[in-house]
Design a protein around this motif. Structure first.
Motif, short mmCIF file in Angstrom:
data_model
loop_
_atom_site.label_atom_id
_atom_site.label_comp_id
_atom_site.label_asym_id
_atom_site.label_seq_id
_atom_site.Cartn_x
_atom_site.Cartn_y
_atom_site.Cartn_z
N PRO A 51 71.74 -12.82 -13.50
CA PRO A 51 71.53 -14.04 -12.72
C PRO A 51 71.42 -15.27 -13.61
O PRO A 51 70.76 -15.24 -14.64
CB PRO A 51 70.19 -13.79 -12.01
CG PRO A 51 69.91 -12.34 -12.17
CD PRO A 51 70.61 -11.90 -13.41
N GLU A 71 69.99 -18.08 -12.63
CA GLU A 71 68.57 -18.37 -12.43
C GLU A 71 68.07 -17.38 -11.41
O GLU A 71 68.80 -16.96 -10.53
CB GLU A 71 68.37 -19.80 -11.90
CG GLU A 71 68.44 -20.86 -12.97
CD GLU A 71 68.43 -22.25 -12.36
OE1 GLU A 71 67.87 -22.42 -11.27
OE2 GLU A 71 69.00 -23.16 -12.98
N SER A 72 66.79 -17.03 -11.51
CA SER A 72 66.27 -15.99 -10.65
C SER A 72 66.23 -16.42 -9.19
O SER A 72 66.74 -15.73 -8.31
CB SER A 72 64.85 -15.60 -11.10
OG SER A 72 64.89 -15.16 -12.43
N GLU A 73 65.62 -17.59 -8.92
CA GLU A 73 65.36 -18.00 -7.53
C GLU A 73 66.63 -18.09 -6.67
O GLU A 73 66.71 -17.43 -5.64
CB GLU A 73 64.61 -19.34 -7.51
CG GLU A 73 63.21 -19.27 -8.09
CD GLU A 73 62.25 -18.48 -7.22
OE1 GLU A 73 62.56 -18.27 -6.03
OE2 GLU A 73 61.20 -18.06 -7.73
N THR A 111 68.41 -14.71 -5.74
CA THR A 111 67.68 -13.60 -5.15
C THR A 111 68.21 -13.21 -3.77
O THR A 111 68.54 -12.04 -3.54
CB THR A 111 66.17 -13.92 -5.08
OG1 THR A 111 65.70 -14.09 -6.42
CG2 THR A 111 65.40 -12.78 -4.43
N ARG A 133 67.71 -11.26 -16.78
CA ARG A 133 66.78 -12.02 -15.96
C ARG A 133 66.51 -11.31 -14.65
O ARG A 133 67.45 -11.00 -13.91
CB ARG A 133 67.37 -13.41 -15.67
CG ARG A 133 66.80 -14.48 -16.56
CD ARG A 133 67.72 -15.67 -16.63
NE ARG A 133 68.76 -15.47 -17.63
CZ ARG A 133 69.68 -16.38 -17.93
NH1 ARG A 133 69.70 -17.51 -17.30
NH2 ARG A 133 70.56 -16.13 -18.86
N GLY A 134 65.26 -11.03 -14.33
CA GLY A 134 64.94 -10.36 -13.08
C GLY A 134 65.06 -11.29 -11.90
O GLY A 134 65.13 -12.50 -12.04
N LEU A 135 65.13 -10.71 -10.69
CA LEU A 135 65.16 -11.52 -9.48
C LEU A 135 63.74 -11.92 -9.09
O LEU A 135 62.77 -11.35 -9.58
CB LEU A 135 65.83 -10.75 -8.34
CG LEU A 135 67.29 -10.37 -8.60
CD1 LEU A 135 67.78 -9.40 -7.55
CD2 LEU A 135 68.16 -11.62 -8.64
N ALA A 136 63.64 -12.90 -8.19
CA ALA A 136 62.33 -13.42 -7.82
C ALA A 136 61.51 -12.39 -7.03
O ALA A 136 60.29 -12.38 -7.11
CB ALA A 136 62.49 -14.70 -7.02
N TYR A 140 67.57 -1.95 -13.29
CA TYR A 140 67.27 -3.20 -13.98
C TYR A 140 67.40 -2.96 -15.48
O TYR A 140 66.64 -2.20 -16.06
CB TYR A 140 65.85 -3.66 -13.62
CG TYR A 140 65.42 -4.98 -14.25
CD1 TYR A 140 66.36 -5.91 -14.70
CD2 TYR A 140 64.08 -5.30 -14.38
CE1 TYR A 140 65.97 -7.10 -15.26
CE2 TYR A 140 63.67 -6.51 -14.94
CZ TYR A 140 64.61 -7.40 -15.38
OH TYR A 140 64.23 -8.58 -15.94
#
Lengths: 331, 315
Positions: B94, B96-98, B101, B119-122, B130
Motif C-alpha cells: 500500500p 498509504e495505509s488509510e 484499506t 505497510r500494514g492496512l489500517a 502479511y
C-alpha cells in the motif's frame, strides 16, 4: 488616491523596504554567532555560501522572470533532469574521450544547452502559445521530474567513479580559499544586478511586468523580453547544475525537490514584487542567504525540535516580507 | 535499464494478450508504488524479476503488474484488476495505509486471496498473508552493531529519515539497543532519506561538534551524503558511517573492506519477491502460507556481502 497622500505614507516605509532584508540577515548572523562559536568559522561560512549557490544562481534568473510578470515552477525538476542528462552523457562518452577535462567541458556544454532549450520551451509556450506561465511550468515541472525518474529507472544516476575525482574540484576547490560555487554565484549576482539596473533589458523587463500594454506601445518587444527571461533562467539552471553534479556525482528523482519554491521565496524576501514590475537582484541574494542561514542555525543549535524547522522558516519568511510591506500590499 | 523496461512491457503485453486463457488459469494481481525513489526502484526491479521467474515455474499462473504514482491511482489499479482481470489473488504494497484499506477489503470480501507487503492496512485481519519489514528490528540490529564496533562507548551523531512511523520505530529500536553501552547520541537531525539534505546536515554537525566518533546515517542514500561531507572536511576523528537498506554501491564498499563503511543493515526491497512467491505457492499447492511473515533486518559484513550484491538492480 491623492498623490501627496501616497508619498507621505510610503516614505517612512521606504527605509524599511530597503533595509528590511539586510536587517533580517544581520539579526540572523548575530543570533547564529551567539548560539554557536563555530558559526563564524571560515569552514562554516564556506559551507553555507557554497550550498546557497545552487538556489542563488537560479534565484537571480527567477528575479528577472518574476519582474517581467512571469513565474517558473519547473526549475527544480529541470535541474534534476539536466543533472541526470549531464551524468548520462559523460558516462556514455567516457570510453571515447577518456577521463579528463575535455569530457568535463562536454558535460558543461550539455548542461548549458539543455538549460537553454528547456528555457526556450517554457518561453515559447508562454509567449507564442499564450498559456499561463503557472500552467506551462507546472506541466514542465512534472515532465522533467518524470523524465529524470525514467532515465534513472527509479534509482540513482551516478557519475563514473573515475570521473568523479576529476570533476569534484568544481564544487570543493577554488582560488584564494574561495570555492568555485561562491565565485560563480557572485559573478552571476553582480552581472544580474548590473543588467537589472543599467541595461535596457532590465528596464524592459520591469516595464513588461508593470504593464505590458504600455510597454508594447513604448515599442518594447514584449514577447521577446519575456522569452529571454525564461531562456536566461534556463541557462542559469544549467550553470547551477554544473556546480551541483560535482558535489555528490549523482542525480535521482529526489534531486532539486522544492528548489523552485525556495528560489521564489528568496526573490520575494529580497523585495521583488511577485506580480512583477519591480525587482532587485541584490535583495534576492540576501533572500537566498537568509534561507540557508536559517537551516544552518537550526542544525547548529539544540533545543528546537527538528519537526519545527519548517515552521520557523515560514515565520521568518513572512516576517521578512512584512518588514517591507508597502502601500500596494494594502490594496 | 532498457532491459527491465522491455521486460515490464512484455509482462503487460503478455497479460493483456491472453484474456481468453484467464478462465482456466489463476491470476495474481500485483499492485505496488512506482519507482519514485531508490528503494522503490529496487522493489519494482525485484517484483518484475519474481514475476518473470514464476511465470516459467508455474505455467498455470498469470500475473498482472501495476505501478501507481499515488494512492488514488493505486485504488483505481486494484479496482481495474478486479473488474477486468478477475484476479484470484492480490499482492499489494500500500502507498498509504488509510486510503487503501477499504478497496483492499473489497477485494478480500470478493473471495480473492490478499497479501499485504511492508505497510500494514489500517484495519488488521483483512489480509490472508502479511509480509512485513521489521523497522524496530532494523534499528536494533544497527544499534547492536554500533555497540559491538565501539566497545568502549563514544559520541555519535544520527541522521533520521522523513518524519514517519517508520522512522520513529527505527530510532526507538536503535536507542533501545545502545542503552547503557556508553554510546551517546550527541545530535540527531532529519536528513529525509536524501543525499543532499544529509550532506548539509553532516556539514553542520562537523562545524558544531569537535569530536564525533561515528555516524548512524540509518540509510544508504544518507550515508553517501555523510561520507562526502566528511571527505570535504578532512576530519579524521570519525571512525565509520553505518547506513542501511542495502544499496548495491554501499554493499560493494562493505565487500571491498572500505574502512569508513564496515557494515550495512538490510531492509530489503526484495521483500516484494517473497510476497509474490509465497502467494504463488498458496495458489498452486496445498502448503499453508497464511499468517504473518516478518523479514528480519540482517547485518551485512565483508564476510557475507557478496550474497546481498545484485549487480542488475537499480538500487
Amino acid at each position: 488616491m491623492a498623490n501627496i497622500d501616497a508619498t507621505q505614507r510610503a516614505k517612512p516605509m521606504l527605509d524599511l523596504k530597503v533595509l528590511g532584508p539586510i536587517l533580517a540577515l544581520v539579526v540572523l548572523v548575530i543570533v547564529g554567532a551567539s548560539l554557536n562559536g563555530n558559526f563564524l568559522s571560515a569552514a562554516n561560512i564556506t559551507n553555507v555560501l557554497s550550498r546557497s549557490a545552487f538556489i542563488g544562481i537560479i534565484a537571480v534568473g527567477m528575479t528577472f522572470v518574476i519582474v517581467a510578470g512571469g513565474l517558473d515552477l519547473s526549475v527544480g525538476s529541470m535541474a534534476a533532469f539536466i543533472a541526470g542528462l549531464m551524468i548520462l552523457v559523460m558516462n556514455a562518452l567516457l570510453p571515447a574521450l577518456g577521463p579528463g577535462w575535455p569530457l568535463v567541458m562536454v558535460g558543461m556544454l550539455v548542461a548549458i544547452a539543455a538549460g537553454t532549450l528547456a528555457g526556450m520551451v517554457n518561453g515559447f509556450l508562454i509567449t507564442t502559445m499564450r498559456i499561463e506561465a503557472f500552467i506551462v511550468t507546472l506541466g514542465t515541472m512534472g515532465i522533467y521530474r518524470s523524465l529524470v525518474t525514467w532515465l534513472a529507472d527509479g534509482g540513482t544516476l551516478s557519475l563514473d567513479f573515475g570521473m568523479r575525482s576529476i570533476i569534484r574540484p568544481i564544487y570543493f576547490d577554488g582560488v584564494f580559499g574561495i570555492s568555485w560555487p561562491i565565485i560563480v554565484f557572485a559573478l552571476v549576482a553582480i552581472t544580474g544586478e548590473l543588467v537589472m539596473r543599467r541595461a535596457a533589458f532590465g528596464r524592459h523587463a520591469a516595464a513588461v511586468g508593470s504593464n505590458d500594454q504600455v510597454a508594447r506601445y513604448s515599442s518594447v518587444n514584449v514577447n521577446r523580453v519575456r522569452m529571454l527571461t525564461y531562456v536566461f533562467l534556463g541557462i542559469l539552471v544549467g550553470v547551477a547544475t554544473i556546480m551541483y553534479v560535482p558535489r555528490l556525482g549523482s542525480a535521482s528523482s529526489s534531486t532539486g525537490v522544492l528548489w523552485e519554491l525556495e528560489a521564489i521565496a528568496a526573490v520575494i524576501i529580497g523585495g521583488t514584487m511577485l506580480k512583477g514590475g519591480f525587482g532587485r537582484v541584490w535583495g534576492t541574494v540576501i533572500g537566498v542567504l537568509i534561507l540557508s542561514l536559517i537551516d544552518n542555525i537550526l542544525n547548529l543549535t539544540d533545543g528546537v525540535s527538528p519537526y519545527l524547522n519548517g515552521a520557523i522558516q515560514g515565520v521568518i519568511i513572512v516576517l521578512a516580507v512584512i518588514l517591507q510591506r508597502d502601500k500596494k500590499a494594502e490594496g | 535499464m532498457t532491459f527491465t523496461r522491455l521486460a515490464a512491457a512484455a509482462v503487460m503485453a503478455a497479460a493483456l494478450a491472453m484474456p481468453a486463457l484467464a478462465q482456466d488459469k489463476k491470476v495474481i494481481g500485483v499492485s505496488i508504488p512506482a519507482a519514485t525513489h531508490g528503494w522503490a526502484g529496487g522493489m519494482n526491479f525485484h517484483a518484475q524479476e519474481a514475476i518473470n521467474r514464476l511465470k516459467t515455474v508455474y505455467p498455470q499462473l498469470e500475473f498482472v503488474l501495476a505501478t501507481a504514482s499515488d494512492p488514488a491511482k493505486q485504488v483505481n489499479d486494484i479496482e481495474d484488476m478486479v473488474a477486468t482481470r478477475k484476479i484470484n489473488a492480490l499482492v499489494v504494497l500500500p502507498f498509504e495505509s488509510e486510503p487503501l484499506t477499504s478497496p483492499v477489503k473489497a477485494v478480500a470480501d470478493s473471495g480473492a486471496w490478499v497479501t499485504v507487503v511492508d505497510r500494514g492496512l489500517a484495519i488488521p485481519g483483512i489480509e490472508d498473508l502479511y509480509v512485513a519489514g521489521d523497522n524496530t528490528g532494523f534499528g536494533r540490529v544497527s544499534g547492536e552493531y554500533m555497540v559491538s564496533a565501539m566497545p568502549n562507548g563514544g559520541k555519535i551523531v544520527a541522521l533520521r529519515g522523513i518524519p514517519t512511523t517508520i522512522d520513529n520505530e527505527r530510532v526507538a529500536g536503535f536507542e533501545e539497543a545502545i542503552k547503557g553501552s556508553g554510546i551517546e547520541i550527541i545530535d540527531m537531525e532529519h536528513g529525509n532519506w536524501n543525499r543532499d539534505d544529509s550532506f548539509t546536515v553532516m556539514q553542520d554537525f562537523l562545524s558544531k561538534h569537535d569530536k564525533i566518533d561515528a555516524v548512524w546515517a540509518s540509510d544508504d542514500d544518507m550515508a553517501i551524503g555523510v561520507l562526502a561531507a566528511i571527505e570535504q572536511s578532512g576530519r579524521k576523528d570519525i571512525q565509520f558511517v553505518l547506513g542501511g537498506a542495502g544499496m548495491k554501491e554501499m554493499i560493494a564498499k562493505v565487500r571491498d573492506n572500505d574502512k569508513m563503511v564496515p557494515a550495512d543493515v538490510t531492509y530489503p526491497p526484495s521483500m516484494i519477491a517473497t510476497a509474490i512467491e509465497l502467494t504463488a505457492v498458496g495458489m498452486t499447492s496445498t502448503a499453508p502460507v497464511s499468517g504473518r511473515f516478518t523479514i528480519g533486518s540482517v547485518l551485512i559484513t565483508p564476510e557475507n556481502a557478496a550474497e546481498f550484491y545484485y549487480p542488475d538492480s537499480p538500487f
